[in-house]
Scaffold this motif. Structure first.
Motif, PDB file in Angstrom:
ATOM      1  N   GLU A  70      66.576  51.420  29.184  1.00 10.33           N
ATOM      2  CA  GLU A  70      65.456  51.797  28.327  1.00 10.33           C
ATOM      3  C   GLU A  70      65.345  53.318  28.220  1.00 10.33           C
ATOM      4  O   GLU A  70      65.175  53.870  27.128  1.00 10.33           O
ATOM      5  N   VAL A  72      67.737  55.547  28.792  1.00  8.65           N
ATOM      6  CA  VAL A  72      68.917  56.062  28.081  1.00  8.65           C
ATOM      7  C   VAL A  72      68.747  55.852  26.580  1.00  8.65           C
ATOM      8  O   VAL A  72      69.041  56.749  25.778  1.00  8.65           O
ATOM      9  N   ASP A  73      68.251  54.694  26.188  1.00  8.55           N
ATOM     10  CA  ASP A  73      68.034  54.408  24.769  1.00  8.55           C
ATOM     11  C   ASP A  73      66.999  55.341  24.150  1.00  8.55           C
ATOM     12  O   ASP A  73      67.021  55.584  22.944  1.00  8.55           O
ATOM     13  N   GLN A  74      66.090  55.879  24.974  1.00  8.26           N
ATOM     14  CA  GLN A  74      65.074  56.816  24.494  1.00  8.26           C
ATOM     15  C   GLN A  74      65.601  58.255  24.449  1.00  8.26           C
ATOM     16  O   GLN A  74      64.864  59.174  24.099  1.00  8.26           O
ATOM     17  N   GLY A  75      66.864  58.448  24.815  1.00  9.15           N
ATOM     18  CA  GLY A  75      67.472  59.772  24.737  1.00  9.15           C
ATOM     19  C   GLY A  75      67.577  60.514  26.054  1.00  9.15           C
ATOM     20  O   GLY A  75      68.029  61.655  26.091  1.00  9.15           O
ATOM     21  N   THR A  76      67.177  59.882  27.148  1.00 11.52           N
ATOM     22  CA  THR A  76      67.288  60.511  28.459  1.00 11.52           C
ATOM     23  C   THR A  76      68.757  60.494  28.889  1.00 11.52           C
ATOM     24  O   THR A  76      69.397  59.458  28.804  1.00 11.52           O
ATOM     25  N   PRO A  77      69.280  61.638  29.340  1.00  7.28           N
ATOM     26  CA  PRO A  77      70.661  61.631  29.847  1.00  7.28           C
ATOM     27  C   PRO A  77      70.801  60.605  30.976  1.00  7.28           C
ATOM     28  O   PRO A  77      69.872  60.399  31.770  1.00  7.28           O
TER      29      PRO A  77
END
Length: 112
Positions: A70, A72-77
């Motif tokens: 979730e 990662v999908d939100q743009g967190t490395p």
């Protein structure tokens, strides 16, 4: 149902029972096998290995992997996502321990 199957069926209610193969875990999470491997390589989860060396995942591990996915999908490395999930897990453990200690202290206070 034979006795050995009865014990396996009882384990299915256990959040820590490694009931999911790697392929099934990836399907459930809607992710890739590579993502599950990465989660294991950084130590976020440690799947059980079958006698044949195949990874097996528990529901608790799937929840942890899903939270990482979730983020990662939100743009967190990915490295940051793994660290966040690890810290969230540590916080949950600390809060659970704190509640347990408070309950015991309250019980002890009622006994005196």
């Amino acid at each position: 149902m034979p006795a050995e199957n009865a014990s396996v069926a009882g384990n299915l209610d256990d959040d820590d029972y490694p009931a999911y193969t790697m392929g099934r875990a990836a399907d459930v999470l809607g992710t890739t096998l590579d993502f599950l491997r990465a989660v294991g390589e950084v130590g976020l989860i440690a799947p059980l290995r079958s006698e044949g060396g195949h990874r097996r995942y528990s529901r608790r591990q799937l929840r942890i992997a899903a939270r990482a996915r979730e983020l990662v999908d939100q743009g967190t490395p990915i490295e940051a996502a793994f660290r966040i999930v690890s810290l969230e897990d540590q916080l949950d453990d600390a809060l659970r321990l704190n509640r347990e200690i408070r309950r015991k202290l309250d019980e002890h206070g009622a006994d005196t």
